[in-house]
Structures are given as C-alpha cells and as structure tokens.
Design a protein around this motif. Structure first.
Motif, mmCIF file in Angstrom:
data_model
loop_
_atom_site.group_PDB
_atom_site.id
_atom_site.type_symbol
_atom_site.label_atom_id
_atom_site.label_comp_id
_atom_site.label_asym_id
_atom_site.label_seq_id
_atom_site.Cartn_x
_atom_site.Cartn_y
_atom_site.Cartn_z
ATOM 1 N N ASP A 304 0.932 -1.264 0.028
ATOM 2 C CA ASP A 304 -0.125 -0.161 -0.005
ATOM 3 C C ASP A 304 0.906 1.164 0.041
ATOM 4 O OD1 ASP A 304 -1.939 -1.554 0.090
ATOM 5 O OD2 ASP A 304 -2.522 -1.205 2.225
ATOM 6 N N GLU A 305 1.931 1.138 0.575
ATOM 7 C CA GLU A 305 2.797 2.380 0.599
ATOM 8 C C GLU A 305 3.877 2.352 -0.387
ATOM 9 O OE1 GLU A 305 4.100 3.047 4.607
ATOM 10 O OE2 GLU A 305 1.969 3.299 5.573
ATOM 11 N N GLY A 306 4.070 1.511 -1.047
ATOM 12 C CA GLY A 306 4.941 1.621 -2.391
ATOM 13 C C GLY A 306 6.509 1.316 -1.740
ATOM 14 N N LEU A 307 6.694 0.583 -0.449
ATOM 15 C CA LEU A 307 7.996 0.932 0.140
ATOM 16 C C LEU A 307 9.332 0.572 -0.884
ATOM 17 C CD1 LEU A 307 7.473 0.054 3.627
ATOM 18 C CD2 LEU A 307 7.416 2.223 2.463
ATOM 19 N N ALA A 308 8.645 -0.322 -1.883
ATOM 20 C CA ALA A 308 10.085 -0.607 -2.867
ATOM 21 C C ALA A 308 10.306 0.354 -3.762
ATOM 22 C CB ALA A 308 9.595 -1.889 -3.647
ATOM 23 N N GLN A 309 9.563 1.294 -4.317
ATOM 24 C CA GLN A 309 9.590 2.332 -5.097
ATOM 25 C C GLN A 309 10.446 3.338 -3.875
ATOM 26 O OE1 GLN A 309 6.371 3.992 -7.413
ATOM 27 N NE2 GLN A 309 7.631 5.277 -8.142
ATOM 28 N N ARG A 310 9.821 3.482 -3.043
ATOM 29 C CA ARG A 310 10.751 4.436 -2.012
ATOM 30 C C ARG A 310 11.854 4.055 -1.537
ATOM 31 N NH1 ARG A 310 8.677 7.993 1.644
ATOM 32 N NH2 ARG A 310 10.207 8.434 3.454
ATOM 33 N N ALA A 311 12.077 2.963 -1.459
ATOM 34 C CA ALA A 311 13.733 2.338 -1.209
ATOM 35 C C ALA A 311 14.376 2.585 -2.439
ATOM 36 C CB ALA A 311 13.464 0.784 -1.131
ATOM 37 N N GLU A 312 13.922 2.439 -3.800
ATOM 38 C CA GLU A 312 14.581 2.644 -5.059
ATOM 39 C C GLU A 312 14.970 4.197 -5.231
ATOM 40 O OE1 GLU A 312 12.642 1.717 -8.818
ATOM 41 O OE2 GLU A 312 14.673 1.142 -9.549
ATOM 42 N N GLU A 313 13.933 5.119 -4.976
ATOM 43 C CA GLU A 313 14.041 6.625 -5.167
ATOM 44 C C GLU A 313 15.128 6.982 -3.970
ATOM 45 O OE1 GLU A 313 9.779 6.889 -7.034
ATOM 46 O OE2 GLU A 313 10.065 8.271 -5.345
ATOM 47 N N LEU A 314 14.805 6.754 -2.899
ATOM 48 C CA LEU A 314 15.749 7.262 -1.831
ATOM 49 C C LEU A 314 17.130 6.539 -1.906
ATOM 50 C CD1 LEU A 314 13.380 7.588 1.360
ATOM 51 C CD2 LEU A 314 14.345 9.479 0.093
ATOM 52 N N GLY A 315 17.253 5.359 -2.183
ATOM 53 C CA GLY A 315 18.379 4.807 -2.241
ATOM 54 C C GLY A 315 19.550 5.359 -3.245
ATOM 55 N N ALA A 316 18.617 5.731 -4.452
ATOM 56 C CA ALA A 316 19.495 6.149 -5.571
ATOM 57 C C ALA A 316 19.904 7.804 -5.233
ATOM 58 C CB ALA A 316 18.447 6.364 -6.839
ATOM 59 N N TYR A 317 18.947 8.304 -4.353
ATOM 60 C CA TYR A 317 19.502 9.674 -3.938
ATOM 61 C C TYR A 317 20.685 9.491 -2.990
ATOM 62 C CZ TYR A 317 19.354 14.062 -1.231
ATOM 63 O OH TYR A 317 19.580 15.489 -0.621
ATOM 64 N N ALA A 318 20.510 8.781 -2.101
ATOM 65 C CA ALA A 318 21.681 8.685 -0.977
ATOM 66 C C ALA A 318 22.927 8.137 -1.506
ATOM 67 C CB ALA A 318 21.210 7.706 0.202
ATOM 68 N N LYS A 319 22.805 7.190 -2.667
ATOM 69 C CA LYS A 319 23.880 6.616 -3.181
ATOM 70 C C LYS A 319 24.725 7.555 -3.987
ATOM 71 C CE LYS A 319 25.237 2.489 -6.091
ATOM 72 N NZ LYS A 319 24.756 1.755 -6.900
ATOM 73 N N ASP A 320 24.005 8.327 -4.797
ATOM 74 C CA ASP A 320 24.578 9.472 -5.538
ATOM 75 C C ASP A 320 25.369 10.547 -4.605
ATOM 76 O OD1 ASP A 320 24.412 10.353 -8.234
ATOM 77 O OD2 ASP A 320 23.330 11.959 -7.849
ATOM 78 N N LYS A 321 24.877 10.783 -3.466
ATOM 79 C CA LYS A 321 25.354 11.795 -2.346
ATOM 80 C C LYS A 321 26.701 10.939 -1.958
ATOM 81 C CE LYS A 321 22.360 15.156 -2.475
ATOM 82 N NZ LYS A 321 22.553 16.332 -3.160
ATOM 83 N N LEU A 322 26.603 9.917 -1.543
ATOM 84 C CA LEU A 322 27.909 8.917 -1.088
ATOM 85 C C LEU A 322 28.864 8.925 -2.097
ATOM 86 C CD1 LEU A 322 25.847 6.320 0.709
ATOM 87 C CD2 LEU A 322 27.360 7.980 1.687
ATOM 88 N N GLN A 323 28.633 8.791 -3.420
ATOM 89 C CA GLN A 323 29.574 8.698 -4.385
ATOM 90 C C GLN A 323 30.329 9.944 -4.552
ATOM 91 O OE1 GLN A 323 26.847 6.826 -7.420
ATOM 92 N NE2 GLN A 323 28.089 4.886 -7.121
ATOM 93 N N ASP A 324 29.320 11.087 -4.155
ATOM 94 C CA ASP A 324 30.260 12.533 -4.606
ATOM 95 C C ASP A 324 31.174 12.587 -3.211
ATOM 96 O OD1 ASP A 324 28.520 13.191 -6.538
ATOM 97 O OD2 ASP A 324 26.948 14.446 -5.318
ATOM 98 N N MET A 325 30.798 12.065 -2.144
ATOM 99 C CA MET A 325 31.684 12.121 -0.915
ATOM 100 C C MET A 325 32.771 11.340 -1.185
ATOM 101 S SD MET A 325 29.532 11.902 2.474
ATOM 102 C CE MET A 325 27.786 12.519 2.432
ATOM 103 N N ALA A 326 32.626 10.178 -1.964
ATOM 104 C CA ALA A 326 33.662 9.217 -2.086
ATOM 105 C C ALA A 326 34.855 9.930 -3.181
ATOM 106 C CB ALA A 326 33.247 7.754 -2.894
ATOM 107 N N ALA A 327 34.325 10.676 -3.994
ATOM 108 C CA ALA A 327 34.888 11.249 -5.073
ATOM 109 C C ALA A 327 35.820 12.414 -4.419
ATOM 110 C CB ALA A 327 34.078 11.975 -6.190
#
Ligand SMILES: Cc1ncc(COP(=O)(O)O)c(C=O)c1O
Length: 401
Positions: A304-327
């Motif tokens: 009902d809360e579409g948690l898979a999609q939420r995980a996909e979107e928030l995860g992509a956002y966080a991963k992007d930021k973490l990759q910036d930090m890694a750089a």
C-alpha cells in the motif's frame, strides 16, 4: 554508574559472550528514531539489521498483534489456521506467484536449512540422482546453524565447531567459469545472495546472476536465492531477484517479514515442493498465528505504501550523494555500492572509528566486513533524515581527512 553502565555490567554477568555490542542500550523506538536509556535520540539507519523495514512501533502492527494475542496465540501446525494461509498467499503474490508453496519457520538460518533439506531431498527422492552437494559463494552469509554456517563457508565463523557437515562447496563470487567448473553429478543446488550483505554489501553483477541461473538450468541443478536480507522491498523491488534475469526454484526470507517478530519462510515451486511430504520437515512455531497475522499486515503496508519504490528513489538519492563524498575523499573511501536502501560505503581502513563518530552525532548504522559502513534504514526513513545523516558523515570525513 549511569543507566547504560549499569545495564552493561548486568549483561556481562548473565549473557553468553557471543556478541560484540555497541555502547548503546536502547529503550524505545518510533518510526526511524531510537532512544537510549540515557534519554538520547538517534536516527536509525540500521533497522535492527534490515528487519524493521516498515518502521518501529507501527500502531497498525501493535493493534494486529494485540488483537491476535487476545484471540489465538499458538496452536501448532497440527491444526489449520487462516492467519498462516493469509500470510502465505500474500507472500506468494508479492513474488508474482513465481513460487507455489511456502514453509514457515522462525529465522533466516532456519529458512536456509529448509531450502538445503528440500534441495537434497528433491535430488534424492524425486530425481533419484543421489546428489547432495550445495555450492555457495565466497563472502556469502547464510546463517549460524551447523549446516548454514558451513554453507556460509567463512573460516572465522566455523572456527572451533568441527566437524562440519559434508556436502558444501565454495566458489569465487562473480566468476561464472569457476561455478561451472565446480558442478559435478553430486551437485544438488547452488545457493546465493544477490547482494552479499554480511559479506560487505557486494552485489552480483547482472551478467553473473544471469550466468548462474543459466548454468543451473543447463546442468539441472536447483537455484536457491537467499533473500533473507535483500527481500521485502529493501533493494527497490519487492524481492532483489526481480532486478535480475534469474529463475530461482527456491527463495528464502526472514528478517523484515514480521518487522521484528521472529519469522522465516522458504518459498518453492510446485515441482521442488513434491520432495516434502508430511513428517519430512517441521517447526513448532513456524507460521504461528501471531507472527503470521503481523506478517500479513507488514506485506499489506509494503504494498500500500509502495515501499519498494520508496527504497529505490531514496536509495538512488543517497547513493549519489555518497558517491560524491567518495570522489571528494579518495584517500578515505574506496567504494560505494548497493541497491535501493541497502548501501555499503567501503573505507580504506577499519570503519569502526567512523561508526563511533556517527553514534556521537546521533546516527546509528553498522560495520560489516570490517571496512564497510552498512546502511539499511527503515524504508519509511524521510529524505530529511537521510540528509541529516549525510551531513553528519560529511563532517566526520572532513575531520578524518
Ligand atoms: C543473507 C542472510 N541469510 C541468512 C541470515 C541468517 O538469518 P538469521 O540470523 O535470522 O538466522 C542472514 C542474517 O544476517 C543473512 O543476512
């Protein structure tokens, strides 16, 4: 002694020393927040190790649990209960009915034990080829019972427990040629995680997962996918295998299934299920009314809360930021990887130091494989909470550089 020190002293006297605990005693939790016994609040990016996927202390779950406890708590698998059927039907539907039957148990290790037993019995009783070997991968983690710790194959987990059960073979990760070379007429099944969780958040490449599935098919060997950690919306799909072109015969689940109430499940095809007949396998508590009622509600909430999609979107956002930090900090961070809200940040040194500094700033996550900071928050975490964590990590890195 403060409240925490008193608890630590009691624990040291009465509990077996199997856990290297963090210096925190948690007394309550709500949503994505934990509160320790000294009254300090933390943002939870661990979710009890990928368990509390729908968040802590959900009122809907409390309600279901209390109502079920007042009505029917336990009766055993000698009887039919509708709660177990509801949970099974929803679980099968969540995997698009690619599996036909469920065996319920109480943990990930037990679910994997069931899978190993089913694979062997299928080979020995249905195919009648006498095969018994289970091939697993270096870096895997499948549990702590004697069979599943042997399947896990990491020497540190087996130290002092010999003799180990026979019939387990380990091959390198992400190396299809090594897998194919290891298959013999004695091979009953290949068992794999699609993202090795305890092994340091190491995803299978798409090519590797596809090759494993194709190799299993070619040699008539069963494919068991261990989704104990990756399942239940964690990686941005309801099940991680839905990201990949694979055809598992058996899948295992646990952790988030009842959001903290012990529950495991093995899902299998009609064909493989033929190997289990009454009396061949059992669990007293498996699929009991309490855990089943809660699991049904958890599965409803996830859908009902579409948690898979939420995980996909928030995860992509966080991963992007973490990759910036890694750089920004190439001397500190060697890799950022994962899918959805199952992310790993690999450091060039033991990550415990980073972890402790995050605790000090009010953020809880953990370290796996010594150098990998693992982020597996409740999937209801807000973008603001993720941003606050990223800001804290950035401060810690700045200090460390
Ligand atoms: C992939 C995987 N399989 C199995 C297990 C074992 O689960 P449990 O601790 O519930 O026995 C774990 C636990 O971390 C896991 O991550």
């Amino acid at each position: 002694m403060n409240a925490f020190e008193q608890i630590k002293a009691r624990e040291e006297k009465v509990i077996c020393h199997t856990y290297g605990r963090y210096p925190l005693a948690i007394r309550s939790a709500k949503g994505c927040k934990l509160e320790d016994v000294n009254g300090r609040e933390y943002v939870d990016l661990l979710a009890g190790i990928a368990v509390v996927n729908v968040g802590h202390s959900r009122p809907e779950l409390t309600e279901v649990l209390a109502a079920q406890a007042a009505k029917l708590g336990h009766v055993s698998n000698l009887f039919y209960t509708t709660e177990q059927l509801d949970a099974a039907e929803k679980l099968l539907a969540s995997a698009n009915n690619r599996f036909d039957r469920v065996f319920f148990c109480n943990s990930g290790a037990e679910a994997n034990e069931a899978a190993i037993k089913l694979a062997r019995r299928y080979s020995q009783k249905i195919k009648q080829n006498g095969a018994s070997d289970i091939i697993t991968f270096e870096g895997a983690f499948h549990g702590r019972t004697l069979a599943t710790v042997t399947a896990t194959g990491q020497p540190k987990y087996m130290d002092g427990f010999a003799p180990m059960p026979q019939g387990f073979v380990h091959v390198p990760w992400n190396d299809p040629a090594a897998l194919e070379a290891a298959i013999t007429p004695k091979t009953a099944a290949v068992m794999m995680e699609l993202i090795q969780g305890e092994g340091g958040v190491r995803p299978a490449t798409k090519e590797f997962a596809h090759a494993v599935s194709a190799i299993c098919k070619k040699h008539g060997v069963l494919l068991i996918i261990d989704e104990v950690q990756t399942g239940l919306c964690r990686t941005g799909r309801f099940w991680a295998h839905q990201h990949y072109d694979v055809q598992p015969d058996i899948m295992t689940s646990a952790k988030a299934l009842a959001n903290g109430l012990p529950m495991g499940a093995m899902l299998c095809t009609e064909e493989t299920a033929k190997a289990f007949v009454p009396g061949t396998h059992a669990a007293t508590f498996g699929g009991g009314p309490l855990a089943s009622a809660v699991a049904s509600k958890v599965l409803d909430i996830m859908k009902d809360e579409g948690l898979a999609q939420r995980a996909e979107e928030l995860g992509a956002y966080a991963k992007d930021k973490l990759q910036d930090m890694a750089a920004l900090y190439p001397d500190l961070i060697s890799d950022v990887r994962g899918l959805g809200l199952m992310l790993g940040v690999e450091f060039k040194f033991p990550a415990k130091e980073i972890l402790m500094q995050l605790f000090e700033r009010g953020f809880v996550c953990n370290v796996t494989h010594d150098v990998v900071l693992r982020l597996v928050p409740p999937l209801v975490i807000s973008k603001e909470e993720i941003d606050a964590f990223l800001a804290a990590l950035s401060e810690v890195l700045k200090k460390q550089a």
